[in-house]
Design an enzyme around this catalytic site. Structure first.
Site, PDB file in Angstrom:
ATOM      1  N   HIS A  17      31.677  31.219  12.436  1.00 30.23           N
ATOM      2  CA  HIS A  17      31.739  31.366  10.953  1.00 30.23           C
ATOM      3  C   HIS A  17      33.281  30.620   9.925  1.00 30.23           C
ATOM      4  O   HIS A  17      32.536  30.915   8.989  1.00 30.23           O
ATOM      5  CB  HIS A  17      31.826  32.423  10.274  1.00 30.23           C
ATOM      6  CG  HIS A  17      29.791  33.145  10.590  1.00 30.23           C
ATOM      7  ND1 HIS A  17      30.236  33.520  11.784  1.00 30.23           N
ATOM      8  CD2 HIS A  17      28.991  33.280  10.658  1.00 30.23           C
ATOM      9  CE1 HIS A  17      28.746  34.535  12.166  1.00 30.23           C
ATOM     10  NE2 HIS A  17      27.892  33.909  11.231  1.00 30.23           N
ATOM     11  N   HIS A  52      36.744  -6.269  15.791  1.00 36.82           N
ATOM     12  CA  HIS A  52      37.652  -6.522  16.238  1.00 36.82           C
ATOM     13  C   HIS A  52      38.695  -6.976  17.279  1.00 36.82           C
ATOM     14  O   HIS A  52      39.098  -7.405  18.145  1.00 36.82           O
ATOM     15  CB  HIS A  52      37.658  -8.162  15.201  1.00 36.82           C
ATOM     16  CG  HIS A  52      38.353  -9.654  16.205  1.00 36.82           C
ATOM     17  ND1 HIS A  52      37.414 -10.635  17.177  1.00 36.82           N
ATOM     18  CD2 HIS A  52      39.547 -10.623  15.891  1.00 36.82           C
ATOM     19  CE1 HIS A  52      38.234 -11.404  16.767  1.00 36.82           C
ATOM     20  NE2 HIS A  52      39.551 -11.160  16.822  1.00 36.82           N
ATOM     21  N   GLY A  93      27.057 -19.066  20.413  1.00 41.84           N
ATOM     22  CA  GLY A  93      26.950 -18.719  18.970  1.00 41.84           C
ATOM     23  C   GLY A  93      26.798 -19.068  17.735  1.00 41.84           C
ATOM     24  O   GLY A  93      26.176 -18.119  16.644  1.00 41.84           O
ATOM     25  N   ARG A 120      23.043 -12.043  10.847  1.00 42.84           N
ATOM     26  CA  ARG A 120      23.007 -10.734  11.435  1.00 42.84           C
ATOM     27  C   ARG A 120      24.078 -10.173  11.422  1.00 42.84           C
ATOM     28  O   ARG A 120      23.902  -8.559  11.009  1.00 42.84           O
ATOM     29  CB  ARG A 120      22.485 -11.266  12.407  1.00 42.84           C
ATOM     30  CG  ARG A 120      21.342 -11.505  13.104  1.00 42.84           C
ATOM     31  CD  ARG A 120      21.004 -11.996  14.709  1.00 42.84           C
ATOM     32  NE  ARG A 120      19.752 -12.440  14.670  1.00 42.84           N
ATOM     33  CZ  ARG A 120      19.675 -13.652  15.810  1.00 42.84           C
ATOM     34  NH1 ARG A 120      20.505 -14.738  16.074  1.00 42.84           N
ATOM     35  NH2 ARG A 120      18.344 -14.387  15.408  1.00 42.84           N
ATOM     36  N   ALA A 175      38.456 -12.720  11.294  1.00 44.35           N
ATOM     37  CA  ALA A 175      39.052 -12.033  12.455  1.00 44.35           C
ATOM     38  C   ALA A 175      38.775 -13.236  13.262  1.00 44.35           C
ATOM     39  O   ALA A 175      40.179 -13.629  13.834  1.00 44.35           O
ATOM     40  CB  ALA A 175      38.673 -10.302  12.189  1.00 44.35           C
TER      41      ALA A 175
END
Lengths: 578, 578
Positions: free
Chosen positions: A217, A402, A487, A544, A558
């Protein structure tokens, strides 16, 4: 903090209502709490547990076959009243008496005690039992004053399984006593929870510190220490519990023990597993045999950040009761029906290709491999230096990983390359090994693409020929084509392709006219830097990975940025080695 | 934030290791992830799921019978590499091909795609499928670009259950496509998570605001709004999903739907249940028939504060697959063996005593009841005014709920008293009803003790005689004795007994010498104030509820303080009514 509520005063009732709605096939709401959807078999002792709200799955989530027959639930962190407890107990009663079980808190002791009196007065045999597992809440000689925390679960379960097996009320109580006497818990906390509607947490722990000996608690701990590593936390928990063996257990060696590593709310599953890994190792070193461990959230305190370890030192009876099947909304155990066929004759896990032998290489290529290794070291250093910046840029429209992904990849590549180089590999093999390591360790999009880049370079250089400027440029051109194919991005989509293509094109054009590699690379790196900066003006292709891509306008990509940084850094290595 | 780790770079591997250790009876670690402990039956399509770490129980917790045959696990928030995926798939392969399933993120698409190519090249038939349930991540006409979030679970489960039933690889893929086409999710977030070793969260949401349309990696939302109530949150989630029905579903009315209310990490179970209560109600109003709902943490993002709702619009096949049994470490469904007897002929839940009839009362006592009601109103007002202060005092050594508990109790007492008074009850019955309401609603220690106090007063006053100063003093003396007996505390233990005893003694002494009640009460209230202040100098008895009691030195006891406040406030009422 607790954020989602309506009227804070109605929180506990609304939560119970929603719980009952979500589990209407298993539990039935009654005044004061819930009982199993199915009737308590006639002649079976009913185990009714309970306590305040805010500790889910304690207490309502633990109602079901093999576990409690009913749970009386109070308001947030407040005991249910004797009236609520009696109501639940009457509904759960199967004619053979009721054992009321709860953690040892003053309010619960009062209300459950009053309820037992009322039930007895009404002709229902009722006994009470308070769990006292938390060793930090009182000294061993005052163990009856200890609080109940996550040890609630094994003690409740032992009693309930005993009831299920037809024991009498007195016998069930004796099982609860034995389970409790052999159950010990110890916990640590890093931050408190904020109750619904409250504007500050019940307690706070200074940044990078931990409270030792938490209550569920928000009762303050008994001490404070520096934030531990996961392994240190595991050691503290295990050492504390091994320091107080229950009566009848002389030494941990050879004992069979039920283990519960409990998260209080926002210490999450992966963290618990990292801690459990060391807990299991340390208990193993002490000779303890772990029986059906539980790692998860079993007695919580809203989103309090804390973790506790519970050990129940089993005897044969307690082990049978711990292993008995259970089927409650939040706790299930036991097989569905027939067990699956054991894994025999099945193919074992494919092992990684044997990495110990490297292909033959020429002296030239082995010499070039040294340069490749220097390049990969510089790449890793460059990424280390810029990791946080890259993460920040990536977080604008992406998931901010990244920097960390590139760091993992480039570090793994550097290590794999060093290993291959030490074995006398040529430039091609060093790059191929580095490529696989980068892709495997970094994961993510950038991992796949950098794996492709290094592999293309390795293929172009091979293990035999001396690397010429043209070969290097060819490798980069292959890498550029491979990245575009894999890609699915083109120039203008705000990805690393925006940089890789002009870099490769500039390098190819310059080397084609006989420009030395260092100078050609310098021009290509400049083109890369210009292109990377220009990605700030691009609106990325909606796709996406970047549903909120428009937010990145004004920030470079990036992946493009890191590629330009690497291109420039590698130029320095080429100057040194040329 | 994530606090428990060792080397952050080793976090994902160590978590996987601990997970496998905790569930060694159900899963087997292989290079790249885990597979079921039992072999994939020969001729059964293997469903291999996967993605980054940090989303537990996705993905390793979903490996087991009726669910995935294996899970490939990457680093934190990073796709596993093609090598790791292929390794897991090879181990899981049962000779009938592999369906690789994952949420739709660029990195996963790349790596799982590469893995499928490698497996196919090695003679293992392999197909891929990406889940795209998050409606906030792309417009309906670009639904193939959407992310996969908590919809992963129903889509994985549909495909895995289909595989279990012996369908071919192409058929299993078709099931995945149909389940995905009928699955939609929408989420909101209140704060981001901080990755192991990072020093700031992936994203932040301003205080008292929410991000609408969260991603499970901290991808920013599509909008921002004020922090909603639980009911408003439920409405936003339901309305968003009912606004985009899948093809083939004309209207929600009459549809059967699997419902998942998913917590992302630190929105906890009770909050989820409060939200679910309204979700179920709103879906019910729309005519939707909810099938086996799930409310809990199924796809998480460390301790991110967020919640998402997923609806899978079932057809007959999908409903059978959703209901099929499953037995994974973190997801179990289906009965253990024979179902429990339905609850027939069992006593229904005891209903509360009929409150509608009040006992006969004299006019004198009914007149006194008006004063009692005024007293209880003042008590409730006083507590409202001081609730936060009382909570703060209580938090020093206790759980900080004294203020909120007293508020709940006094408010309930006020209401019950008003109801009884309106029905013509005498002072004794008004106090008895108030006593029960206080104890029932407040719970906790203070609830039991204040119930005892009011009940003792009610017994002393009764419903017939006019209340005299002596009767009141007798009632208070009885209350003092009852509290000492029930609470087991004596003067000097730093509890409300320290105040109640001198208050009762002073009142008794004064009234015994004929002092009028208002004056006697004034003296007693002064004694109470003095005694309450003096509790700051006491070290409380070390006991159950207060293991860290020594910290309270210098702070008065909260229960003692509130009693003194009430005593003083009641004096004001007596002056008005005398």
């Amino acid at each position: 903090m607790t954020r989602l509520f309506n009227d804070p005063a109605a929180f506990a009732d609304e939560a119970l209502e929603g719980f009952a709605a979500a589990h209407r096939d298993r539990v039935r709401p009654v005044t004061g709490g819930v009982v199993r959807a199915g009737a308590t078999p006639a002649g079976q002792v009913a185990v009714v547990i309970g306590g305040g709200s805010g500790h889910y799955p304690a207490f309502s989530g633990l109602v079901g076959r093999g576990l409690a027959h009913g749970a009386a639930v109070g308001n947030v962190f407040a005991s249910p009243s004797a009236g609520r407890i009696s109501s639940v107990a009457r509904s759960a009663h199967g004619g053979a008496g009721v054992l009321l079980m709860y953690g040892n808190y003053a309010g619960d002791v009062l209300h459950f005690g009053q309820a037992a009196e009322r039930l007895t007065a009404d002709g229902i045999e009722a006994l009470t039992f308070a769990v006292t597992d938390d060793i930090s809440s009182a000294a061993p000689e005052e163990s009856a004053k200890r609080r109940g925390i996550a040890g609630d679960l094994p003690v409740f379960k032992a009693a309930a399984a005993a009831a299920e097996q037809g024991l009498t009320l007195d016998e069930v109580l004796a099982v609860a006593e034995r389970a409790n006497a052999r159950t010990r818990s110890f916990g640590i906390a890093f931050s408190g929870c904020t109750l619904p509607g409250a504007d500050h947490p019940l307690f706070t722990v200074p940044e990078a510190r931990m409270a030792v000996g938490l209550g569920i608690h928000g009762e303050p701990g008994i001490g404070e220490d520096a934030l531990p590593t996961a392994d240190e936390a595991a050691r503290l928990l295990v050492t504390s519990l091994l320091g107080e063996l229950p009566e009848g257990v002389e030494r941990p060696d050879g004992q069979r023990v039920a283990v519960i590593l409990n998260g209080l709310g926002s210490v999450k599953y992966e963290e618990l597993f990292v801690v459990y890994r060391k807990v299991a190792e340390l208990l193993g070193e002490a000779g303890v045999d772990i029986v059906e461990p539980e790692v998860g959230e079993l007695v919580t305190s809203f989103d309090m950040a804390g973790v506790s370890l519970t050990l129940t030192w089993l005897d044969d009876d307690l082990e049978r009761l711990w292993r008995a099947p259970a089927d409650a909304p939040a706790y299930r155990k036991g097989s569905l029906d027939a067990p699956e066929a054991p894994r025999v004759g099945n193919a074992p896990a494919a092992e990684d290709t044997d990495d110990t032998v490297v292909p033959e290489a020429s002296d030239d290529s082995r010499g070039a491999a040294a340069t490749v290794l220097a390049v990969l070291n510089t790449v890793a250093d460059t990424i280390d230096t810029h990791a946080e910046e890259l993460g920040r840029i990536d977080a604008v429209a992406g998931d901010g990983d990244h920097g960390i992904g590139m760091q993992r990849g480039s570090t793994a590549a550097r290590q794999a390359a060093a290993g291959a180089h030490a074995q006398g590999a040529g430039a091609g093999t060093v790059l191929a090994r580095a490529a696989d390591a980068w892709a495997d360790e970094a994961g993510g999009t950038s991992g796949a693409l950098w794996g492709t880049i290094l592999r293309a370079l390795g293929t172009a250089l091979g293990d035999q020929d001396a690397p010429t400027a043209t070969r290097v440029a060819d490798g980069v051109a292959q890498a550029s084509a491979g990245v575009r194919r894999l890609g699915g991005a083109e120039v203008g989509d705000k990805t690393m392709v925006d940089v890789l293509v002009p870099f490769a094109d500039t390098l190819t054009a310059a080397t084609a006219t006989g420009t030395p590699l260092t100078e050609a690379w310098d021009r290509a790196a400049t083109a890369a830097e210009t292109a990377a900066a220009a990605t700030a003006d691009l609106l990325p292709r909606k796709g996406r990975a970047r549903p909120h891509a428009e937010k990145s306008l004004g920030t470079p990509d990036a992946g493009a940025h890191s590629l330009a940084l690497i291109a420039r850094a590698v130029h320095g290595v080429l100057l040194d080695h040329h």
